[in-house]
Design a protein around this motif. Structure first.
Motif, PDB file in Angstrom:
ATOM      1  N   THR A 228      20.986  13.804  74.543  1.00  0.00           N
ATOM      2  CA  THR A 228      21.446  12.464  74.196  1.00  0.00           C
ATOM      3  C   THR A 228      21.328  12.304  72.690  1.00  0.00           C
ATOM      4  O   THR A 228      20.808  13.177  71.996  1.00  0.00           O
ATOM      5  CB  THR A 228      20.608  11.384  74.907  1.00  0.00           C
ATOM      6  N   GLN A 229      21.820  11.190  72.180  1.00  0.00           N
ATOM      7  CA  GLN A 229      21.666  10.923  70.750  1.00  0.00           C
ATOM      8  C   GLN A 229      20.197  10.694  70.418  1.00  0.00           C
ATOM      9  O   GLN A 229      19.459  10.087  71.200  1.00  0.00           O
ATOM     10  CB  GLN A 229      22.469   9.689  70.345  1.00  0.00           C
ATOM     11  N   VAL A 230      19.782  11.165  69.253  1.00  0.00           N
ATOM     12  CA  VAL A 230      18.401  11.015  68.814  1.00  0.00           C
ATOM     13  C   VAL A 230      18.387  10.451  67.398  1.00  0.00           C
ATOM     14  O   VAL A 230      19.126  10.916  66.526  1.00  0.00           O
ATOM     15  CB  VAL A 230      17.641  12.359  68.841  1.00  0.00           C
ATOM     16  N   LYS A 231      17.557   9.440  67.189  1.00  0.00           N
ATOM     17  CA  LYS A 231      17.317   8.906  65.853  1.00  0.00           C
ATOM     18  C   LYS A 231      15.824   8.975  65.574  1.00  0.00           C
ATOM     19  O   LYS A 231      14.998   8.846  66.483  1.00  0.00           O
ATOM     20  CB  LYS A 231      17.796   7.453  65.729  1.00  0.00           C
ATOM     21  N   HIS A 232      15.480   9.157  64.295  1.00  0.00           N
ATOM     22  CA  HIS A 232      14.081   9.296  63.920  1.00  0.00           C
ATOM     23  C   HIS A 232      13.529   8.061  63.215  1.00  0.00           C
ATOM     24  O   HIS A 232      12.375   8.078  62.779  1.00  0.00           O
ATOM     25  CB  HIS A 232      13.890  10.524  63.037  1.00  0.00           C
ATOM     26  N   ASP A 233      14.331   7.009  63.095  1.00  0.00           N
ATOM     27  CA  ASP A 233      13.813   5.790  62.477  1.00  0.00           C
ATOM     28  C   ASP A 233      14.528   4.576  63.048  1.00  0.00           C
ATOM     29  O   ASP A 233      15.575   4.684  63.696  1.00  0.00           O
ATOM     30  CB  ASP A 233      13.945   5.831  60.951  1.00  0.00           C
ATOM     31  N   VAL A 234      13.933   3.410  62.812  1.00  0.00           N
ATOM     32  CA  VAL A 234      14.482   2.159  63.349  1.00  0.00           C
ATOM     33  C   VAL A 234      15.856   1.874  62.762  1.00  0.00           C
ATOM     34  O   VAL A 234      16.759   1.406  63.472  1.00  0.00           O
ATOM     35  CB  VAL A 234      13.504   1.002  63.062  1.00  0.00           C
ATOM     36  N   ALA A 235      16.034   2.150  61.476  1.00  0.00           N
ATOM     37  CA  ALA A 235      17.324   1.884  60.831  1.00  0.00           C
ATOM     38  C   ALA A 235      18.449   2.630  61.543  1.00  0.00           C
ATOM     39  O   ALA A 235      19.548   2.092  61.716  1.00  0.00           O
ATOM     40  CB  ALA A 235      17.271   2.275  59.362  1.00  0.00           C
ATOM     41  N   GLY A 236      18.181   3.865  61.955  1.00  0.00           N
ATOM     42  CA  GLY A 236      19.198   4.640  62.658  1.00  0.00           C
ATOM     43  C   GLY A 236      19.568   4.025  63.993  1.00  0.00           C
ATOM     44  O   GLY A 236      20.742   4.013  64.382  1.00  0.00           O
TER      45      GLY A 236
END
Length: 248
Positions: A228-236
């Motif tokens: 799945t999509q992965v982001k490493h910060d809240v902004a992402g």
């Protein structure tokens, strides 16, 4: 209007909840319920499991959830797998918010192991003073290596004493400092640290402390994440939510 379910229990989940509350977004933060005194949150909170994939599917449908953010611990493999499967079944937008893993740098003395069983096996040998930086879920597995004296650090005092014949228990809540963890390791004469590769800055103090003291670390690698999509910060995640809401 978006209706966001955050699967939480991490610093990142709380930060996302705060950001969404500031924007007036509709969101619920869900805890597994393992921490007795979770921090207050600026959005509604639910506590407890869902009852597997079927239970999560039912919740998503009944609550009209439009976006599912999996911000659970990087080692919550079962919950992450269930979240991905339930999102697919219901047709809900889904993303993971997870801190990047730690990467060994000069001075680190890491031995990589794939899981808890691998860490237990790697401790075979003469008795040492071992810091188990794992939380409370898996420590009893180390009773298979009773020759060691274990240092445990939990957020809450357990109702039942850990099943380790020789151990010291510290009750404390992070974030911790490098100086504090150096002092803790020295006070207990720690020879080795066992840690999951949780990543992020909030739990990194013990890794930096071990590096500073020249201590070996048994580093438990992360389980595979669902596709799945992965982001490493809240902004992402906020950017992803904006795109998802517009159908981009």
């Amino acid at each position: 209007m978006s209706n966001i379910l955050i699967l939480g229990g991490t610093t990142e989940a709380s930060a996302l909840a705060a950001a969404l509350a500031e924007r007036g977004a509709r969101a619920v933060l869900s805890y597994a319920g393992r921490t007795e005194r979770p921090r207050a949150q600026p959005v509604p909170v639910r506590v407890g499991g869902f009852g597997g994939i079927a239970g999560l599917v039912r919740y998503l449908r009944e609550e009209g959830v439009t976006h599912l953010v999996d911000a659970t611990h990087p080692f919550a493999a079962t919950m992450s797998s269930h979240a991905a499967a339930a999102a697919r079944e219901v047709g809900v937008q889904h993303i993971m918010l997870t801190r990047p893993p730690w990467i060994a740098v000069e001075g680190d003395r890491w031995t990589h192991v794939p899981d808890i069983a691998g860490a237990v096996a790697a401790l075979d040998g003469h008795g040492r003073n071992v810091m188990l930086a794992l939380g409370r879920m898996h420590v009893d597995a180390f009773a298979a290596q009773p020759q060691h004296h274990y240092l445990l650090r939990f957020v809450d005092r357990p109702d039942v004493a850990p099943g380790l014949p020789r151990h010291a228990l510290v009750i404390d809540r992070g974030p911790f400092t490098v100086e504090g963890d150096i002092r803790l390791m020295r006070d207990h004469g720690i020879d080795c640290v066992v840690s999951k590769n949780a990543g992020g800055s909030g739990a990194e103090a013990k890794i930096v402390a071990a590096r500073t003291l020249g201590l070996p670390v048994l580093m438990i690698d992360r389980p595979p994440a669902p596709a799945t999509q992965v982001k490493h910060d809240v902004a992402g995640v906020l950017q992803w939510l904006g795109h998802a809401e517009r159908g981009v």
